[in-house]
Design a protein around this motif. Structure first.
Motif, PDB file in Angstrom:
ATOM      1  N   SER A  61       0.713  -0.992   0.151  1.00 46.81           N
ATOM      2  CA  SER A  61      -0.590  -0.031   0.281  1.00 46.81           C
ATOM      3  C   SER A  61       1.026   1.588  -0.124  1.00 46.81           C
ATOM      4  CB  SER A  61      -0.861   0.016   1.487  1.00 46.81           C
ATOM      5  OG  SER A  61      -0.150   0.371   2.616  1.00 46.81           O
ATOM      6  N   ILE A  62       0.212   2.617  -0.445  1.00 44.06           N
ATOM      7  CA  ILE A  62       0.872   3.474  -0.388  1.00 44.06           C
ATOM      8  C   ILE A  62       0.018   4.245   1.011  1.00 44.06           C
ATOM      9  CG2 ILE A  62       2.050   2.933  -2.768  1.00 44.06           C
ATOM     10  CD1 ILE A  62      -0.363   4.943  -3.930  1.00 44.06           C
ATOM     11  N   ASN A 107      -1.141   0.665  -6.126  1.00 47.36           N
ATOM     12  CA  ASN A 107      -0.647   0.315  -7.146  1.00 47.36           C
ATOM     13  C   ASN A 107      -1.586  -0.606  -8.115  1.00 47.36           C
ATOM     14  OD1 ASN A 107       0.119   3.339  -7.810  1.00 47.36           O
ATOM     15  ND2 ASN A 107       2.036   2.009  -7.135  1.00 47.36           N
ATOM     16  N   THR A 152      -1.661  -0.414 -12.034  1.00 47.99           N
ATOM     17  CA  THR A 152      -0.552  -0.808 -12.747  1.00 47.99           C
ATOM     18  C   THR A 152       0.672  -0.975 -12.706  1.00 47.99           C
ATOM     19  OG1 THR A 152      -0.449   1.414 -12.901  1.00 47.99           O
ATOM     20  CG2 THR A 152      -2.358   0.564 -13.649  1.00 47.99           C
ATOM     21  N   VAL A 153       1.664  -1.589 -13.089  1.00 49.25           N
ATOM     22  CA  VAL A 153       3.217  -1.724 -13.312  1.00 49.25           C
ATOM     23  C   VAL A 153       3.853  -1.833 -13.857  1.00 49.25           C
ATOM     24  CG1 VAL A 153       2.639  -4.255 -13.105  1.00 49.25           C
ATOM     25  CG2 VAL A 153       4.879  -2.892 -12.215  1.00 49.25           C
ATOM     26  N   SER A 154       4.574  -0.615 -14.395  1.00 44.51           N
ATOM     27  CA  SER A 154       5.434  -0.488 -15.356  1.00 44.51           C
ATOM     28  C   SER A 154       6.826  -1.263 -16.054  1.00 44.51           C
ATOM     29  CB  SER A 154       6.134   0.855 -15.161  1.00 44.51           C
ATOM     30  OG  SER A 154       7.041   1.431 -16.636  1.00 44.51           O
ATOM     31  N   ASN A 157      -3.649   8.047 -13.365  1.00 41.99           N
ATOM     32  CA  ASN A 157      -3.541   7.212 -12.620  1.00 41.99           C
ATOM     33  C   ASN A 157      -4.840   6.098 -12.239  1.00 41.99           C
ATOM     34  OD1 ASN A 157      -1.060   7.177 -13.560  1.00 41.99           O
ATOM     35  ND2 ASN A 157      -0.717   8.641 -11.142  1.00 41.99           N
ATOM     36  N   TYR A 191      -5.940   3.155  -9.344  1.00 43.24           N
ATOM     37  CA  TYR A 191      -5.266   2.148  -7.854  1.00 43.24           C
ATOM     38  C   TYR A 191      -6.775   1.390  -7.349  1.00 43.24           C
ATOM     39  CZ  TYR A 191      -2.910   6.065  -7.796  1.00 43.24           C
ATOM     40  OH  TYR A 191      -1.196   7.424  -8.000  1.00 43.24           O
ATOM     41  N   HIS A 199      -9.673   5.998  -9.459  1.00 43.75           N
ATOM     42  CA  HIS A 199      -8.568   6.019 -10.818  1.00 43.75           C
ATOM     43  C   HIS A 199      -8.605   8.243 -10.276  1.00 43.75           C
ATOM     44  CE1 HIS A 199      -9.385   3.390 -13.807  1.00 43.75           C
ATOM     45  NE2 HIS A 199     -10.186   2.606 -13.444  1.00 43.75           N
ATOM     46  N   THR A 200      -7.308   8.427 -10.567  1.00 45.37           N
ATOM     47  CA  THR A 200      -7.672   9.918 -10.581  1.00 45.37           C
ATOM     48  C   THR A 200      -7.789  10.799 -11.762  1.00 45.37           C
ATOM     49  OG1 THR A 200      -5.449   9.844 -11.625  1.00 45.37           O
ATOM     50  CG2 THR A 200      -5.063   9.803  -9.290  1.00 45.37           C
TER      51      THR A 200
END
Length: 382
Positions: free
Chosen positions: A3-4, A22, A24-26, A108, A110, A162-163
């Motif tokens: 968690s962030i 998050n 998503t992951v890049s 982004n 989440y 979603h932001t």
């Protein structure tokens, strides 16, 4: 899942403790900057421009740059004193249809996870309410030092957020539109529709990053001390569309070929129809040119008979003129008659034909040449 952010969803008087992670992951390949002479890493150091020395993180704070370039210091106490109720709360302000959210606003993504067992019941309640209403929740929350706008929706059994960009952050598309007015024909739209139908649907899970895979293969080959396999150059267009219709037709054929289909069923049908029509027309014209109807033949035969009859009448009219002629024309006719006849004697053939043709031909038989030959024969016998 790490968690962030920790906080709570405010749903009316209901508070749902959640953690933010998050979604998503890049997988993008990142590179480091190096010194090309010796391969050394390039490092960035935070240096104070007044003292020209490196500053540790504990001595670094925030500041706002004014219009004149001056820096106004902002402390953590200043930020904490701001009236920001969404510091640790995702405050739901409305529920709307998802179609009202412009994809340009979405940022982004989440996942919202329950934070503790007591939060499971209200979490499931909000999730099922969103699912049954087929709507999304609009909320405000604070993250990384600023207040943000968010959209909550259901993904499988999880609430995702979603932001969203604030409405005044979306730029108008008017400046990006073409400056010239363009007219699109129906035929071009039909070909565009055919291309869209040919490309069809796609399984999004089958799409992958070709560039990243190529970079990873190149790095692996360098580590193993071998040359990477050469990649096939993709076909690139010239960048300028000369004929839009031809480009669309070629795109349809290429799309069908890449999908393992034929040269194009629709195009083939259309070509077959056009070929059939032109072939039918040409074939019809060819038959009219080669085949003559019975009535036409009868008319043609009648014309031929009338023309031959007029020719014989002309011969009859010219008989008195041949009677008065000297004999050259008669001998010429006799020669022509002898060439058409099958008997060995040209004179007998000429005599027969002249005898059957009338009194005018009798005079033609006794030509001056014949008289001379007869006179000479009598002298020899005497």
């Amino acid at each position: 899942m790490q968690s962030i952010w920790n906080g709570a969803i405010s749903f009316g008087l209901v508070s749902i403790p959640v953690k933010l992670a998050n979604a998503t992951v890049s997988h993008a390949v990142s590179f480091r900057q190096i010194h090309t002479e010796d391969g050394g890493r390039i490092r960035y150091r935070k240096v104070c421009e007044l003292e020209e020395k490196e500053v540790p993180s504990s001595e670094i704070g925030k500041g706002f740059e004014d219009a004149d370039g001056s820096i106004i210091p902002i402390t953590e106490e200043d930020l904490a004193s701001l009236p920001l109720p969404t510091t640790r709360t995702i405050d739901i302000v409305a529920f709307v249809e998802s179609e009202r959210i412009d994809p340009l606003q979405m940022g982004n993504a989440y996942y919202l996870m329950v934070n503790g067992a007591p939060a499971a019941k209200p979490y499931a309640l909000l999730r099922e309410a969103l699912r049954r209403s087929e709507r999304v929740a609009i909320a405000k929350f604070a993250l990384r030092g600023r207040e943000r706008l968010g959209m909550l929706r259901v993904v499988d059994d999880v609430i995702a957020m979603h932001t969203l960009h604030w409405p005044d952050e979306i730029r108008s598309p008017e400046e990006a539109a073409p400056e010239t007015d363009v007219t699109v024909r129906d035929a071009e739209l039909d070909l565009a529709d055919a291309l869209m139908d040919t490309l069809g649907d796609v399984d999004l899970d089958s799409l992958h990053d070709d560039y990243r895979e190529a970079v990873e293969e190149m790095v692996t080959a360098k580590v193993e001390g071998r040359e990477p396999a050469p990649e096939k150059e993709p076909a690139q267009g010239e960048g300028t569309v000369i004929d839009l219709m031809s480009a669309l037709e070629s795109s349809v054929r290429e799309a069908k070929r890449s999908r393992g289909e034929g040269e194009g069923e629709d195009t083939g049908k259309k070509g077959g129809e056009n070929g059939g029509e032109s072939g039918g027309e040409n074939g019809g014209k060819g038959k009219d040119a080669e085949v003559t109807s019975l009535s036409s033949r009868r008319r043609t035969g009648t014309r031929a008979t009338s023309s031959s009859g007029s020719g014989s009448g002309a011969k009859k009219k010219s008989a008195p003129a041949r009677k008065k002629a000297a004999g050259g024309s008669g001998s010429g006719k006799s020669a022509a008659s002898s060439s058409r006849g099958k008997s060995g004697s040209g004179r007998s053939s000429t005599a027969k034909k002249t005898a059957s043709s009338g009194s005018g031909t009798k005079k033609t038989a006794s030509s001056p040449t014949t008289k001379k030959k007869t006179a000479s024969a009598r002298k020899r016998s005497a």
